[in-house]
Design an enzyme around this catalytic site. Structure first.
Site, mmCIF file in Angstrom:
data_model
loop_
_atom_site.group_PDB
_atom_site.id
_atom_site.type_symbol
_atom_site.label_atom_id
_atom_site.label_comp_id
_atom_site.label_asym_id
_atom_site.label_seq_id
_atom_site.Cartn_x
_atom_site.Cartn_y
_atom_site.Cartn_z
ATOM 1 N N PRO A 44 -2.917 -11.636 10.825
ATOM 2 C CA PRO A 44 -3.312 -11.340 12.216
ATOM 3 C C PRO A 44 -3.539 -9.841 12.365
ATOM 4 C CG PRO A 44 -0.952 -11.744 12.040
ATOM 5 C CD PRO A 44 -1.535 -12.073 10.702
ATOM 6 N N ASP A 45 -4.456 -9.455 13.243
ATOM 7 C CA ASP A 45 -4.637 -8.030 13.552
ATOM 8 C C ASP A 45 -3.702 -7.710 14.729
ATOM 9 O OD1 ASP A 45 -5.530 -5.541 14.654
ATOM 10 O OD2 ASP A 45 -7.298 -5.761 13.360
ATOM 11 N N ILE A 46 -2.598 -7.056 14.416
ATOM 12 C CA ILE A 46 -1.546 -6.848 15.420
ATOM 13 C C ILE A 46 -2.054 -5.960 16.553
ATOM 14 C CG2 ILE A 46 0.836 -6.050 15.761
ATOM 15 C CD1 ILE A 46 1.216 -6.518 12.701
ATOM 16 N N ALA B 288 1.161 1.468 11.658
ATOM 17 C CA ALA B 288 1.422 0.750 10.404
ATOM 18 C C ALA B 288 0.143 0.482 9.623
ATOM 19 C CB ALA B 288 2.127 -0.574 10.714
ATOM 20 N N ASN C 264 0.848 -1.197 0.000
ATOM 21 C CA ASN C 264 0.000 0.000 0.000
ATOM 22 C C ASN C 264 0.885 1.249 0.000
ATOM 23 O OD1 ASN C 264 0.456 0.863 2.866
ATOM 24 N ND2 ASN C 264 -0.401 -1.183 3.219
ATOM 25 N N ASP D 228 -4.312 -6.475 5.367
ATOM 26 C CA ASP D 228 -5.280 -7.336 6.047
ATOM 27 C C ASP D 228 -5.199 -8.779 5.567
ATOM 28 O OD1 ASP D 228 -6.477 -5.380 7.697
ATOM 29 O OD2 ASP D 228 -7.425 -4.540 5.918
ATOM 30 N N PHE E 8 -4.315 3.497 14.881
ATOM 31 C CA PHE E 8 -4.575 4.509 13.868
ATOM 32 C C PHE E 8 -5.653 3.956 12.943
ATOM 33 C CE2 PHE E 8 -1.699 8.229 13.484
ATOM 34 C CZ PHE E 8 -1.149 8.124 14.745
ATOM 35 N N LYS F 151 -11.410 -3.544 18.524
ATOM 36 C CA LYS F 151 -10.033 -3.998 18.758
ATOM 37 C C LYS F 151 -9.628 -3.827 20.219
ATOM 38 C CE LYS F 151 -8.667 -2.924 14.015
ATOM 39 N NZ LYS F 151 -7.571 -3.080 13.090
HETATM 40 N N1 CTP Z 1 -3.876 -3.076 12.179
HETATM 41 C C1 CTP Z 1 -3.099 -4.091 12.649
HETATM 42 N N2 CTP Z 1 -3.078 -5.285 12.014
HETATM 43 C C2 CTP Z 1 -3.835 -5.480 10.923
HETATM 44 C C3 CTP Z 1 -4.644 -4.446 10.425
HETATM 45 C C4 CTP Z 1 -4.620 -3.241 11.077
HETATM 46 O O1 CTP Z 1 -2.379 -3.904 13.637
HETATM 47 N N3 CTP Z 1 -3.815 -6.655 10.326
HETATM 48 C C5 CTP Z 1 -3.901 -1.805 12.921
HETATM 49 C C6 CTP Z 1 -3.277 -0.635 12.200
HETATM 50 O O2 CTP Z 1 -1.899 -0.542 12.522
HETATM 51 C C7 CTP Z 1 -4.090 0.514 12.759
HETATM 52 C C8 CTP Z 1 -5.452 -0.074 13.008
HETATM 53 O O3 CTP Z 1 -5.252 -1.478 13.112
HETATM 54 O O4 CTP Z 1 -3.570 0.939 13.998
HETATM 55 C C9 CTP Z 1 -6.491 0.185 11.954
HETATM 56 O O5 CTP Z 1 -5.971 -0.139 10.689
HETATM 57 P P1 CTP Z 1 -6.826 0.129 9.367
HETATM 58 O O6 CTP Z 1 -6.029 -0.327 8.192
HETATM 59 O O7 CTP Z 1 -7.382 1.510 9.377
HETATM 60 O O8 CTP Z 1 -8.074 -0.789 9.587
HETATM 61 P P2 CTP Z 1 -8.312 -2.327 9.482
HETATM 62 O O9 CTP Z 1 -8.357 -2.901 10.843
HETATM 63 O O10 CTP Z 1 -7.318 -2.935 8.546
HETATM 64 O O11 CTP Z 1 -9.770 -2.374 8.887
HETATM 65 P P3 CTP Z 1 -10.298 -1.922 7.431
HETATM 66 O O12 CTP Z 1 -9.184 -2.273 6.475
HETATM 67 O O13 CTP Z 1 -11.523 -2.697 7.240
HETATM 68 O O14 CTP Z 1 -10.550 -0.447 7.516
#
Ligand code: CTP
Length: 406
Positions: A307-309, A275, A211, A279, A327, A345
Site C-alpha cells: 500500500p502507498d501509506i 519512511a 533499503n 514498494d 518525502f 499522492k
Molecule cells: N511512500 C509510502 N508508501 C509507499 C511508498 C512510498 O508512504 N508504499 C511515501 C514515502 O514515505 C515518501 C513518499 O511516499 O513520503 C515518496 O516515496 P518514494 O520512495 O520517493 O517514492 P515512491 O512513491 O515509492 O515512488 P518511486 O519508488 O517510483 O520513486
C-alpha cells in the site's frame, strides 16, 4: 546559525568540568551559539583548546582583556547572551555570586548580567560542602534573585562519599536550557505522526528485501516537532538509532505493519512521511528457509504491491491531517518526479532529496532538500539532518500560524 540563541557558558573548576564539553556539543546540536568563560580552576580540569574546538568560538579567561573588537569582555559577553549557564558551579563561585564579589572574569560578569537575562547555575561539590548552611544560605540568596538552581544530583562522588553534590547530566540541563529559551511551544495541542526508516519485506524467515534508509531524518523531525510542543507518534521501520525521549515510538518491520500503525494513530494535525517504504512485497513468503537446490536456477520471487501509506493518509477523507508532508528520494529529474508525486499522492508538501549514491544522503548525516508545495519551491542548502528538521518545523509552525489567522 539558524536559531541564533546565544548561550554564555561559564565553566568553573571541579572533576565534573569534563561534562561541560558534552554540554557544548549538545548546545551546538541545538543550533545555539556558545561562548565560554573558563575560570582559573576550570582550566585545571579541561583545556581552552577543547572548548574552543567544540564551541567554535574564542574562550574567555581574563578579566583585563578586551574582545577582538576592543569591547570590554564582561559587559559585551553578558549583553550579547540570551542565557547564562554556569556548569559546573563551585561552592566558591556560588558564594561570590551570592555576595556580589567580582575578582575574576566569571564572577564579574555574573554581577554585570542585566536582570532580564536568565541565569542557570548547576552546582557540583562534595556533599558536606553542599549541605553546609553557608552554601545553602547562598543558594537561597540566588533563588531569591530568580536564578535557576539546577541540581545537584545524588550519588557517589569522585571523593567516594555519597549524597547530593553530583553535577546534573548534560542532557538534563539541555532540556532546562531549551525550556528557558523557548517557553512558548507553538505546536502545543497539535498531534503529529512521523514515519521513518526502511521497511523490510520478508522472503523467508531469515531473508528480506530492504533499503539503505537510516531513519535519521525522520527521527530528527520527530524530535524537532516534539521540541516545538507537538505530541508526536513516530512509526519506525528497522533502524539503529536510540529511542527518542517523550515520543510515542512504534516499531514495525513491514509496509503493511507501518500502514496499520499509522491508521491506528489517526487523527493527527500533521503527518510527515519520511519512511523509505518498500514498494513491493513478496507474494508468498516461504514458511521455512529457502534452500539452494544443486543445479537449479535461483528462485523467482513473485511480488505484490505494497500500500502507498502517504497516498492513503493524504486521500483519507474521514481523518485527513491538516498538513500532509511526503518525502521523495530520487536519483534523477528529482524536481519533476517529486512534483508529480505531490500531485498524484495528493499531499500538501513534498520534500525532495537527490539520493544519487555519491551524495551520501541516504544513510548519511546530512541532507539537501527542496520543499515543493502548491505555492512554489524552497531550496534548503546542504545541512545536518537535524538542522533541516528544524527549518521544516519552522515552516510547519508558520503554516499553522497562517491557517489559525485565516
Ligand atoms: N511512500 C509510502 N508508501 C509507499 C511508498 C512510498 O508512504 N508504499 C511515501 C514515502 O514515505 C515518501 C513518499 O511516499 O513520503 C515518496 O516515496 P518514494 O520512495 O520517493 O517514492 P515512491 O512513491 O515509492 O515512488 P518511486 O519508488 O517510483 O520513486
Amino acid at each position: 546559525m539558524i536559531n541564533s540563541k546565544h548561550v554564555l557558558l561559564i565553566v568553573a573548576g571541579g572533576i565534573a568540568a569534563y561534562k561541560a564539553l558534552d554540554l557544548i556539543r549538545l548546545l551546538r546540536q541545538n543550533y545555539m551559539d556558545v561562548k565560554c568563560v573558563l575560570t582559573q580552576s576550570g582550566s585545571e580540569f579541561i583545556t581552552p583548546l577543547s572548548i574552543q574546538t567544540l564551541s567554535q568560538n574564542e574562550v574567555y579567561q581574563d578579566l583585563f582583556s578586551l574582545t577582538q573588537n576592543h569591547k570590554i569582555e564582561h559587559i559585551f559577553l553578558t549583553r550579547e547572551a540570551d542565557l547564562i549557564v554556569v556548569y559546573p558551579a563551585t561552592a566558591n563561585l556560588i558564594a561570590k555570586t551570592a555576595l556580589g564579589l567580582a575578582d575574576d572574569l566569571a564572577s564579574t560578569l555574573l554581577l554585570a548580567v542585566p536582570s532580564s537575562t536568565p541565569i542557570i547555575i548547576a552546582p557540583a561539590m562534595n556533599v558536606e560542602m553542599w549541605e553546609n548552611s553557608t552554601t545553602q544560605n547562598h543558594i537561597q540568596t540566588l533563588k531569591k534573585k530568580n536564578i535557576l538552581i539546577a541540581g545537584p544530583d545524588k550519588g557517589i562522588m569522585a571523593c567516594e562519599e555519597y549524597g547530593y553534590g553530583r553535577l546534573i547530566q548534560p542532557k538534563t540541563i539541555m532540556c532546562l536550557i531549551n525550556k528557558t529559551l523557548f517557553p512558548m511551544q507553538p505546536l502545543k495541542g497539535k498531534k503529529a505522526l512521523v514515519t521513518a526508516g526502511p521497511t523490510y519485506e520478508p522472503i523467508d524467515p531469515i531473508r528480506f528485501i530492504g533499503n539503505y534508509s537510516s531513519g535519521r531524518q525522520g527521527y530528527a523531525i520527530a524530535e524537532s516537532l516534539h521540541k516545538a510542543g507537538a505530541e508526536v507518534t513516530l512509526v519506525s521501520g528497522p533502524v539503529h538509532l536510540p529511542s527518542p525521549e517523550n515520543i510515542n515510538l512504534i516499531k514495525v518491520t513491514t509496509a503493511q505493519e507501518m500502514l496499520q500503525a499509522c491508521f491506528t494513530n489517526l487523527p493527527v494535525n500533521i503527518a510527515v512521511m519520511t519512511a523509505a517504504v518498500s514498494d513491493w512485497r513478496i507474494k508468498n513468503v516461504a514458511q521455512q528457509k529457502i534452500k539452494k537446490e544443486k543445479n537449479a536456477l535461483p528462485p523467482v520471487l513473485e511480488m505484490d504491491f505494497n500500500p502507498d501509506i502517504l497516498a492513503c493518509i493524504a486521500q483519507n477523507s474521514n481523518e485527513r491531517p491538516d498538513l500532509v508532508i511526503g518525502f521523495a528520494a530520487e536519483t534523477q529529474n528529482h524536481l519533476k518526479y517529486a512534483e508529480d508525486k505531490r500531485k498524484n499522492k495528493k499531499c500538501d508538501w513534498i520534500v525532495v532529496n537527490d539520493v544519487k549514491p555519491d551524495t551520501n544522503i541516504m544513510g548519511g548525516t546530512e541532507n539537501e532538500v527542496t520543499i515543493i508545495s502548491s505555492s512554489g519551491m524552497e531550496h534548503l542548502k546542504k545541512a545536518g539532518k537535524k538542522e533541516i528538521s528544524h527549518l521544516l518545523t519552522l515552516k510547519i509552525i508558520k503554516f499553522f500560524a497562517t491557517i489559525n489567522k485565516g
